[in-house]
Design an enzyme around this catalytic site. Structure first.
Site, PDB file in Angstrom:
ATOM      1  N   GLY A 131       0.853  -1.175   0.000  1.00 59.56           N
ATOM      2  CA  GLY A 131       0.000   0.000   0.000  1.00 59.56           C
ATOM      3  C   GLY A 131       0.887   1.222   0.000  1.00 59.56           C
ATOM      4  O   GLY A 131       2.041   1.165  -0.409  1.00 59.56           O
ATOM      5  N   CYS A 132       0.350   2.264   0.493  1.00 59.77           N
ATOM      6  CA  CYS A 132       1.099   3.512   0.576  1.00 59.77           C
ATOM      7  C   CYS A 132       2.377   3.293   1.400  1.00 59.77           C
ATOM      8  O   CYS A 132       2.345   2.690   2.463  1.00 59.77           O
ATOM      9  CB  CYS A 132       0.218   4.549   1.243  1.00 59.77           C
ATOM     10  SG  CYS A 132       1.070   6.056   1.677  1.00 59.77           S
ATOM     11  N   HIS A 133       3.492   3.794   0.892  1.00 62.71           N
ATOM     12  CA  HIS A 133       4.740   3.586   1.631  1.00 62.71           C
ATOM     13  C   HIS A 133       4.768   4.352   2.947  1.00 62.71           C
ATOM     14  O   HIS A 133       5.541   4.014   3.827  1.00 62.71           O
ATOM     15  CB  HIS A 133       5.979   3.858   0.778  1.00 62.71           C
ATOM     16  CG  HIS A 133       5.987   5.142   0.035  1.00 62.71           C
ATOM     17  ND1 HIS A 133       6.800   5.335  -1.043  1.00 62.71           N
ATOM     18  CD2 HIS A 133       5.318   6.298   0.193  1.00 62.71           C
ATOM     19  CE1 HIS A 133       6.636   6.539  -1.518  1.00 62.71           C
ATOM     20  NE2 HIS A 133       5.739   7.136  -0.789  1.00 62.71           N
TER      21      HIS A 133
END
Length: 159
Positions: A9-11
């Site tokens: 997902g989003c880092h």
């Protein structure tokens, strides 16, 4: 110390999750590329960890439970669900762990085990996103629930 990469997902979320674990000494946020057809850079982190404190098995389980590891959604190009192995032994171990954990999930895992090939760091202003301002709305909505899950389910590994 060993290194392994995780994408899903989003880092910002992935970075915050792994920064909360004992035995993880460093989390580099950015983009990882693997071999074709997975050679496009995708949001991810590279972590350094002490296997005497936290095992690769636990790290992989944390990863699978803190992102949409069962969803093959339309953003998988930017958010590839992967464990990026740094050598053949780690690759084989990671495949075994993902396979063994599959039974604990309702749907098939889309997470792939891929060879690590390249890393590009995020802009400095975006690194340590949660640590620099946990009161941001994004942090409260998306990251805080993941950290609650980590503290509950993986309490003995949470810092």
């Amino acid at each position: 110390m060993q290194k392994v990469g995780f994408g899903g997902g989003c880092h910002w979320c992935t970075e915050a999750v792994f920064q909360t674990l004992r035995g993880v000494s460093n989390v580099d946020q950015g983009w990882i590329a693997s071999c074709p057809p997975h050679d496009a850079f995708s949001e991810a982190v590279v972590i350094a960890f002490d296997p005497a404190v936290i095992s690769l098995d636990v790290l992989i389980e944390v990863h699978l439970r803190t992102h949409a590891s069962q969803s093959d959604h339309s953003f998988r190009g930017k958010y590839r669900s992967a464990v990026y192995a740094f050598d053949a032994a780690q690759h084989a171990c990671a495949e075994d762990v993902v396979d063994s954990l599959q039974a604990q999930f309702e749907a098939p895992l889309v997470t792939r085990v891929l060879p690590f090939k390249a890393f590009k760091p995020s802009e400095l202003r975006l690194q340590n996103y949660y640590q620099t301002d946990p009161d941001r709305p994004f942090c409260q909505v998306y990251i805080d629930p993941k950290l609650v899950l980590v503290r509950q389910r993986f309490a003995r590994h949470a810092a």
